[in-house]
Write a protein that holds these residues in place. Structure first.
Motif, PDB file in Angstrom:
ATOM      1  N   UNK A  23      -5.041 -22.008  26.611  1.00 45.23           N
ATOM      2  CA  UNK A  23      -5.163 -22.390  25.207  1.00 45.23           C
ATOM      3  C   UNK A  23      -5.132 -23.911  25.154  1.00 45.23           C
ATOM      4  N   UNK A  24      -6.302 -24.504  24.957  1.00 42.97           N
ATOM      5  CA  UNK A  24      -6.427 -25.953  24.951  1.00 42.97           C
ATOM      6  C   UNK A  24      -7.503 -26.347  23.957  1.00 42.97           C
ATOM      7  N   UNK A  25      -7.223 -27.340  23.136  1.00 39.77           N
ATOM      8  CA  UNK A  25      -8.180 -27.749  22.129  1.00 39.77           C
ATOM      9  C   UNK A  25      -7.915 -27.096  20.792  1.00 39.77           C
ATOM     10  N   UNK A  26      -8.960 -27.009  19.959  1.00 33.92           N
ATOM     11  CA  UNK A  26      -8.804 -26.600  18.564  1.00 33.92           C
ATOM     12  C   UNK A  26      -9.406 -25.228  18.316  1.00 33.92           C
ATOM     13  N   UNK A  27      -8.711 -24.434  17.502  1.00 34.62           N
ATOM     14  CA  UNK A  27      -9.100 -23.070  17.179  1.00 34.62           C
ATOM     15  C   UNK A  27      -8.994 -22.852  15.675  1.00 34.62           C
ATOM     16  N   UNK A  28      -9.827 -21.971  15.144  1.00 39.33           N
ATOM     17  CA  UNK A  28      -9.620 -21.424  13.818  1.00 39.33           C
ATOM     18  C   UNK A  28      -8.829 -20.138  13.948  1.00 39.33           C
ATOM     19  N   UNK A  29      -7.898 -19.904  13.027  1.00 35.01           N
ATOM     20  CA  UNK A  29      -6.971 -18.774  13.122  1.00 35.01           C
ATOM     21  C   UNK A  29      -6.897 -18.095  11.766  1.00 35.01           C
ATOM     22  N   UNK A  30      -7.371 -16.857  11.690  1.00 37.93           N
ATOM     23  CA  UNK A  30      -7.350 -16.089  10.445  1.00 37.93           C
ATOM     24  C   UNK A  30      -6.237 -15.065  10.539  1.00 37.93           C
ATOM     25  N   UNK A  31      -5.322 -15.080   9.568  1.00 37.17           N
ATOM     26  CA  UNK A  31      -4.165 -14.190   9.675  1.00 37.17           C
ATOM     27  C   UNK A  31      -3.729 -13.735   8.289  1.00 37.17           C
ATOM     28  N   UNK A  32      -3.127 -12.552   8.232  1.00 36.15           N
ATOM     29  CA  UNK A  32      -2.611 -12.044   6.967  1.00 36.15           C
ATOM     30  C   UNK A  32      -1.305 -11.309   7.211  1.00 36.15           C
ATOM     31  N   UNK A  51      -2.086 -28.615  22.962  1.00 36.64           N
ATOM     32  CA  UNK A  51      -2.063 -29.605  24.042  1.00 36.64           C
ATOM     33  C   UNK A  51      -1.273 -28.984  25.192  1.00 36.64           C
ATOM     34  N   UNK A  52      -1.950 -28.518  26.262  1.00 34.63           N
ATOM     35  CA  UNK A  52      -1.267 -27.725  27.279  1.00 34.63           C
ATOM     36  C   UNK A  52      -0.287 -28.501  28.154  1.00 34.63           C
ATOM     37  N   UNK A  53      -0.476 -29.817  28.303  1.00 31.87           N
ATOM     38  CA  UNK A  53       0.400 -30.551  29.235  1.00 31.87           C
ATOM     39  C   UNK A  53       1.849 -30.571  28.769  1.00 31.87           C
ATOM     40  N   UNK A  54       2.113 -30.947  27.493  1.00 35.02           N
ATOM     41  CA  UNK A  54       3.504 -30.806  27.024  1.00 35.02           C
ATOM     42  C   UNK A  54       3.788 -29.424  26.461  1.00 35.02           C
ATOM     43  N   UNK A  55       2.734 -28.603  26.291  1.00 36.77           N
ATOM     44  CA  UNK A  55       2.928 -27.263  25.715  1.00 36.77           C
ATOM     45  C   UNK A  55       3.256 -27.323  24.232  1.00 36.77           C
ATOM     46  N   UNK A  56       2.501 -28.116  23.479  1.00 35.87           N
ATOM     47  CA  UNK A  56       2.766 -28.266  22.049  1.00 35.87           C
ATOM     48  C   UNK A  56       1.523 -27.902  21.235  1.00 35.87           C
ATOM     49  N   UNK A  57       1.732 -27.612  19.951  1.00 34.63           N
ATOM     50  CA  UNK A  57       0.614 -27.356  19.054  1.00 34.63           C
ATOM     51  C   UNK A  57       0.884 -27.960  17.680  1.00 34.63           C
ATOM     52  N   UNK A  74       2.533 -27.722  10.253  1.00 34.04           N
ATOM     53  CA  UNK A  74       3.681 -27.516  11.128  1.00 34.04           C
ATOM     54  C   UNK A  74       3.310 -27.870  12.556  1.00 34.04           C
ATOM     55  N   UNK A  75       4.335 -28.014  13.382  1.00 39.61           N
ATOM     56  CA  UNK A  75       4.182 -28.264  14.808  1.00 39.61           C
ATOM     57  C   UNK A  75       5.046 -27.265  15.560  1.00 39.61           C
ATOM     58  N   UNK A  76       4.880 -27.218  16.872  1.00 42.95           N
ATOM     59  CA  UNK A  76       5.691 -26.308  17.659  1.00 42.95           C
ATOM     60  C   UNK A  76       5.365 -26.392  19.132  1.00 42.95           C
ATOM     61  N   UNK A  77       5.938 -25.478  19.887  1.00 40.51           N
ATOM     62  CA  UNK A  77       5.719 -25.400  21.334  1.00 40.51           C
ATOM     63  C   UNK A  77       5.210 -24.014  21.688  1.00 40.51           C
ATOM     64  N   UNK A  78       4.567 -23.915  22.859  1.00 44.61           N
ATOM     65  CA  UNK A  78       4.064 -22.608  23.292  1.00 44.61           C
ATOM     66  C   UNK A  78       4.116 -22.501  24.809  1.00 44.61           C
ATOM     67  N   UNK A  88       4.579 -18.590  20.844  1.00 46.18           N
ATOM     68  CA  UNK A  88       4.610 -19.890  20.208  1.00 46.18           C
ATOM     69  C   UNK A  88       5.837 -19.976  19.322  1.00 46.18           C
ATOM     70  N   UNK A  89       6.442 -21.155  19.272  1.00 47.08           N
ATOM     71  CA  UNK A  89       7.662 -21.341  18.473  1.00 47.08           C
ATOM     72  C   UNK A  89       7.465 -22.515  17.522  1.00 47.08           C
ATOM     73  N   UNK A  90       7.230 -22.250  16.239  1.00 44.77           N
ATOM     74  CA  UNK A  90       7.138 -23.353  15.272  1.00 44.77           C
ATOM     75  C   UNK A  90       8.462 -24.104  15.200  1.00 44.77           C
ATOM     76  N   UNK A  91       8.395 -25.409  14.987  1.00 43.28           N
ATOM     77  CA  UNK A  91       9.609 -26.202  14.862  1.00 43.28           C
ATOM     78  C   UNK A  91      10.456 -25.674  13.702  1.00 43.28           C
ATOM     79  N   UNK A  92      11.686 -25.259  14.018  1.00 41.70           N
ATOM     80  CA  UNK A  92      12.569 -24.719  12.997  1.00 41.70           C
ATOM     81  C   UNK A  92      12.205 -23.334  12.523  1.00 41.70           C
TER      82      UNK A  92
END
Length: 245
Positions: A23-32, A51-57, A74-78, A88-92
């Motif tokens: 998972x690297x780069x930009x994606x569209x994400x449709x969710x409900x 960004x796979x090197x630090x494992x963040x999104x 939001x931001x987070x790690x994966x 994936x874990x959103x910050x907070x």
């Protein structure tokens, strides 16, 4: 959404060896999502960059929460394991589960699920996405909308750019608003659209004799598809446009 998620699942990279780099780069994400009683409560489309090197999104989301439209960041790690599953874990926030596919990923959270498609080398201008698209949406309209109850639409839309450089929409749709059905012959549509350099855009579709419908979308698959939600108040509706003939 069920059909689209099933399609995404069919392309899952079960035989691959994965890592964060999958998972690297930009994606569209449709969710409900639903509430605890299973009633539709949320429709959302996100643009998520990994960004796979630090494992963040990082994520920008346009969402309808019980018919209230909001823009969220939001931001987070994966982490992605070698078997192509991860989290994936959103910050907070609360972690969500991920399955990597050949075109993007699937994800599930408490009472919500969705699928993502990689953005690819899209030309993100109104002219860059012109062409004919199949269109589908599904969801519910709440009290305060022009009608109340489940809604579904399919159609064929043509996106073009006029002499002034503005994006214009023409075509036909078919579908149903609660118990009222519509045919292609009855429902010619007009409208407009605009795509930003960030591959996010807006569209207005005006079916003959019905209220305008407004959408926010994210361009994916190199411009061959757009993931969208309706952004009118008191609607919980999501769908997509896929390039056709």
């Amino acid at each position: 959404m069920i059909v689209l998620a099933s399609f995404a699942l069919s392309s899952a990279a079960w035989a691959a060896t994965c890592s964060n780099a999958s998972l690297s780069g930009t994606y569209g994400f449709l969710h409900d999502g639903t509430d605890s009683n299973g009633t539709p409560a949320t429709a959302a489309v996100s643009q998520i960059t990994f960004d796979p090197t630090p494992g963040t999104f990082t994520v920008t989301t346009k969402a309808s929460h019980d018919g209230v439209i909001a823009t969220e960041f939001l931001t987070g790690t994966y982490t992605i394991a070698s078997n192509c599953t991860g989290a994936g874990t959103p910050t907070g926030g609360i972690p969500f589960s991920i399955v990597v596919t050949s075109t993007g990923f699937l994800a599930v959270h408490a009472f919500s699920e969705g699928f993502a498609v990689k953005q690819g080398p899209a030309t993100c201008t109104s002219a860059g996405v012109k062409g004919s698209y199949g269109f589908e949406t599904t969801g519910v309209y709440l009290a305060g909308a022009p009608t109340i109850g489940p809604v579904v639409f399919i159609g064929k839309l043509k996106l073009a750019v006029n002499a002034s450089g503005e994006g214009v929409i023409s075509g036909r749709i078919s579908g149903a608003e609660d118990a009222t059905t519509m045919t292609f012959a009855e429902e010619p549509v007009t409208g407009s659209y605009e795509v930003g350099v960030d591959c996010r855009g807006r569209a207005t579709i005006a079916p003959k004799g019905l209220s305008e419908m407004h959408f926010h979308f994210v361009v994916v698959d190199g411009g061959n598809e757009m993931l969208a939600i309706q952004t009118d108040a008191d609607t919980i509706v999501s769908g997509s446009l896929a390039k056709g003939n």
